[in-house]
Motif scaffolding. Structure first.
Motif, PDB file in Angstrom:
ATOM      1  N   GLY A  18       0.797  -1.214   0.000  1.00 47.07           N
ATOM      2  CA  GLY A  18       0.000   0.000   0.000  1.00 47.07           C
ATOM      3  C   GLY A  18       0.831   1.266   0.000  1.00 47.07           C
ATOM      4  O   GLY A  18       0.423   2.278  -0.546  1.00 47.07           O
ATOM      5  N   ALA A  19       2.015   1.235   0.631  1.00 44.86           N
ATOM      6  CA  ALA A  19       2.887   2.411   0.691  1.00 44.86           C
ATOM      7  C   ALA A  19       4.339   1.957   0.601  1.00 44.86           C
ATOM      8  O   ALA A  19       4.757   1.043   1.321  1.00 44.86           O
ATOM      9  CB  ALA A  19       2.655   3.184   1.975  1.00 44.86           C
ATOM     10  N   LEU A 101      -0.396   8.204  -5.068  1.00 42.67           N
ATOM     11  CA  LEU A 101       0.122   9.482  -4.597  1.00 42.67           C
ATOM     12  C   LEU A 101       1.641   9.372  -4.572  1.00 42.67           C
ATOM     13  O   LEU A 101       2.198   8.632  -3.772  1.00 42.67           O
ATOM     14  CB  LEU A 101      -0.428   9.784  -3.203  1.00 42.67           C
ATOM     15  CG  LEU A 101       0.128  11.012  -2.498  1.00 42.67           C
ATOM     16  CD1 LEU A 101      -0.219  12.275  -3.269  1.00 42.67           C
ATOM     17  CD2 LEU A 101      -0.401  11.084  -1.085  1.00 42.67           C
ATOM     18  N   TRP A 102       2.317  10.091  -5.478  1.00 36.45           N
ATOM     19  CA  TRP A 102       3.775  10.030  -5.603  1.00 36.45           C
ATOM     20  C   TRP A 102       4.339  11.311  -5.020  1.00 36.45           C
ATOM     21  O   TRP A 102       4.153  12.393  -5.574  1.00 36.45           O
ATOM     22  CB  TRP A 102       4.165   9.881  -7.070  1.00 36.45           C
ATOM     23  CG  TRP A 102       5.586   9.470  -7.273  1.00 36.45           C
ATOM     24  CD1 TRP A 102       6.694  10.216  -7.059  1.00 36.45           C
ATOM     25  CD2 TRP A 102       6.052   8.198  -7.733  1.00 36.45           C
ATOM     26  NE1 TRP A 102       7.818   9.500  -7.350  1.00 36.45           N
ATOM     27  CE2 TRP A 102       7.458   8.268  -7.769  1.00 36.45           C
ATOM     28  CE3 TRP A 102       5.414   7.031  -8.118  1.00 36.45           C
ATOM     29  CZ2 TRP A 102       8.236   7.199  -8.192  1.00 36.45           C
ATOM     30  CZ3 TRP A 102       6.201   5.968  -8.529  1.00 36.45           C
ATOM     31  CH2 TRP A 102       7.591   6.049  -8.565  1.00 36.45           C
ATOM     32  N   ARG A 126      -8.372   2.508  -2.414  1.00 40.07           N
ATOM     33  CA  ARG A 126      -8.060   2.918  -3.783  1.00 40.07           C
ATOM     34  C   ARG A 126      -6.775   3.724  -3.869  1.00 40.07           C
ATOM     35  O   ARG A 126      -6.243   3.944  -4.948  1.00 40.07           O
ATOM     36  CB  ARG A 126      -9.200   3.761  -4.361  1.00 40.07           C
ATOM     37  CG  ARG A 126     -10.518   3.029  -4.464  1.00 40.07           C
ATOM     38  CD  ARG A 126     -11.583   3.945  -4.990  1.00 40.07           C
ATOM     39  NE  ARG A 126     -11.817   5.040  -4.039  1.00 40.07           N
ATOM     40  CZ  ARG A 126     -12.578   6.092  -4.276  1.00 40.07           C
ATOM     41  NH1 ARG A 126     -13.168   6.213  -5.445  1.00 40.07           N
ATOM     42  NH2 ARG A 126     -12.757   7.018  -3.362  1.00 40.07           N
ATOM     43  N   VAL A 127      -6.245   4.153  -2.727  1.00 36.86           N
ATOM     44  CA  VAL A 127      -5.059   5.010  -2.686  1.00 36.86           C
ATOM     45  C   VAL A 127      -3.819   4.172  -2.394  1.00 36.86           C
ATOM     46  O   VAL A 127      -3.804   3.359  -1.481  1.00 36.86           O
ATOM     47  CB  VAL A 127      -5.212   6.102  -1.603  1.00 36.86           C
ATOM     48  CG1 VAL A 127      -3.952   6.942  -1.500  1.00 36.86           C
ATOM     49  CG2 VAL A 127      -6.411   6.960  -1.890  1.00 36.86           C
ATOM     50  N   LYS A 128      -2.781   4.386  -3.174  1.00 35.47           N
ATOM     51  CA  LYS A 128      -1.455   3.812  -2.939  1.00 35.47           C
ATOM     52  C   LYS A 128      -0.482   4.975  -2.816  1.00 35.47           C
ATOM     53  O   LYS A 128      -0.661   6.020  -3.437  1.00 35.47           O
ATOM     54  CB  LYS A 128      -1.022   2.899  -4.091  1.00 35.47           C
ATOM     55  CG  LYS A 128      -2.019   1.828  -4.455  1.00 35.47           C
ATOM     56  CD  LYS A 128      -2.186   0.824  -3.364  1.00 35.47           C
ATOM     57  CE  LYS A 128      -3.178  -0.241  -3.802  1.00 35.47           C
ATOM     58  NZ  LYS A 128      -3.873  -0.838  -2.721  1.00 35.47           N
ATOM     59  N   VAL A 129       0.559   4.817  -2.016  1.00 30.02           N
ATOM     60  CA  VAL A 129       1.485   5.907  -1.734  1.00 30.02           C
ATOM     61  C   VAL A 129       2.901   5.482  -2.067  1.00 30.02           C
ATOM     62  O   VAL A 129       3.340   4.394  -1.687  1.00 30.02           O
ATOM     63  CB  VAL A 129       1.406   6.328  -0.238  1.00 30.02           C
ATOM     64  CG1 VAL A 129       2.392   7.439   0.064  1.00 30.02           C
ATOM     65  CG2 VAL A 129      -0.003   6.740   0.127  1.00 30.02           C
ATOM     66  N   VAL A 130       3.631   6.348  -2.791  1.00 30.77           N
ATOM     67  CA  VAL A 130       5.051   6.170  -3.063  1.00 30.77           C
ATOM     68  C   VAL A 130       5.750   7.454  -2.627  1.00 30.77           C
ATOM     69  O   VAL A 130       5.377   8.543  -3.051  1.00 30.77           O
ATOM     70  CB  VAL A 130       5.318   5.900  -4.559  1.00 30.77           C
ATOM     71  CG1 VAL A 130       6.814   5.791  -4.823  1.00 30.77           C
ATOM     72  CG2 VAL A 130       4.599   4.648  -5.013  1.00 30.77           C
ATOM     73  N   VAL A 131       6.762   7.318  -1.765  1.00 32.36           N
ATOM     74  CA  VAL A 131       7.497   8.469  -1.247  1.00 32.36           C
ATOM     75  C   VAL A 131       8.957   8.335  -1.648  1.00 32.36           C
ATOM     76  O   VAL A 131       9.586   7.318  -1.354  1.00 32.36           O
ATOM     77  CB  VAL A 131       7.381   8.561   0.298  1.00 32.36           C
ATOM     78  CG1 VAL A 131       8.106   9.778   0.822  1.00 32.36           C
ATOM     79  CG2 VAL A 131       5.940   8.572   0.730  1.00 32.36           C
ATOM     80  N   GLU A 132       9.493   9.356  -2.319  1.00 32.72           N
ATOM     81  CA  GLU A 132      10.919   9.373  -2.664  1.00 32.72           C
ATOM     82  C   GLU A 132      11.693   9.808  -1.424  1.00 32.72           C
ATOM     83  O   GLU A 132      11.534  10.916  -0.946  1.00 32.72           O
ATOM     84  CB  GLU A 132      11.174  10.344  -3.806  1.00 32.72           C
ATOM     85  CG  GLU A 132      10.530   9.935  -5.107  1.00 32.72           C
ATOM     86  CD  GLU A 132      10.786  10.934  -6.215  1.00 32.72           C
ATOM     87  OE1 GLU A 132      11.762  11.715  -6.110  1.00 32.72           O
ATOM     88  OE2 GLU A 132      10.020  10.941  -7.178  1.00 32.72           O
ATOM     89  N   LEU A 133      12.533   8.908  -0.914  1.00 31.44           N
ATOM     90  CA  LEU A 133      13.221   9.165   0.347  1.00 31.44           C
ATOM     91  C   LEU A 133      14.685   9.525   0.189  1.00 31.44           C
ATOM     92  O   LEU A 133      15.340   9.828   1.172  1.00 31.44           O
ATOM     93  CB  LEU A 133      13.096   7.938   1.258  1.00 31.44           C
ATOM     94  CG  LEU A 133      11.688   7.646   1.730  1.00 31.44           C
ATOM     95  CD1 LEU A 133      11.635   6.331   2.471  1.00 31.44           C
ATOM     96  CD2 LEU A 133      11.178   8.770   2.603  1.00 31.44           C
ATOM     97  N   GLY A 134      15.211   9.490  -1.004  1.00 32.50           N
ATOM     98  CA  GLY A 134      16.610   9.853  -1.184  1.00 32.50           C
ATOM     99  C   GLY A 134      17.185   9.222  -2.431  1.00 32.50           C
ATOM    100  O   GLY A 134      16.479   8.631  -3.245  1.00 32.50           O
TER     101      GLY A 134
END
Length: 150
Positions: A18-19, A101-102, A126-134
């Motif tokens: 999911g994330a 959500l990017w 319905r929401v998936k999360v991708v976070v750029e951490l470095g």
């Protein structure tokens, strides 16, 4: 990393977790390739920068006020903006799998904000999360729950 990748392991891990937290090479380009593969499988994406978002829960799922700079020449005004995430979800295409959500510049987010982003897919599946951490030498991803718990 092979020159041409299908992105199937990334998509499978995103659907299961999911994330995800992402570490990408600093020269760029990899993020766009994976976003294109997500769109090809039926997801729509929303790209935002994590810098200056303030309270994530009110910015993404609540009505929030924004005050533009008046520089002493105009009266102080407050504009109220509808929730970003709910607005995108209301306009999803009928055949869409969901919304990704990017978030770029995720290294500025606190541990509490990352914990909220891990809970966001459980609030609305319905929401998936991708976070750029470095940055890293190759494109790799980690479940966001592992980063929060570490």
């Amino acid at each position: 990393m092979p020159l041409i990748t299908t992105g199937k392991p990334f998509i499978r891990d995103l659907e299961q977790a999911g994330a995800l937290g992402v570490y990408a090479p600093l020269e760029g380009g990899y993020e766009g390739r994976y976003q294109r593969r997500l769109r090809a499988t039926g997801y729509e994406s929303m790209n935002l920068s994590a810098r200056g978002m303030g309270d994530l829960s009110s910015y993404l799922t609540g009505v929030h006020g924004v005050r533009p700079a008046h520089v002493g020449k105009k009266e102080i005004r407050t504009y109220y903006i509808p929730p970003m995430l709910d607005t995108y979800l209301a306009h999803l295409l009928p055949g869409s799998k969901g919304l990704v959500l990017w978030l770029g510049d995720g290294q500025v987010l606190s541990n509490q904000e990352l914990a909220y982003l891990t809970e966001l897919p459980t609030i609305d599946p319905r929401v998936k999360v991708v976070v750029e951490l470095g940055g890293d030498r190759q494109f790799r991803w980690v479940k966001l729950t592992e980063i929060v718990n570490a």
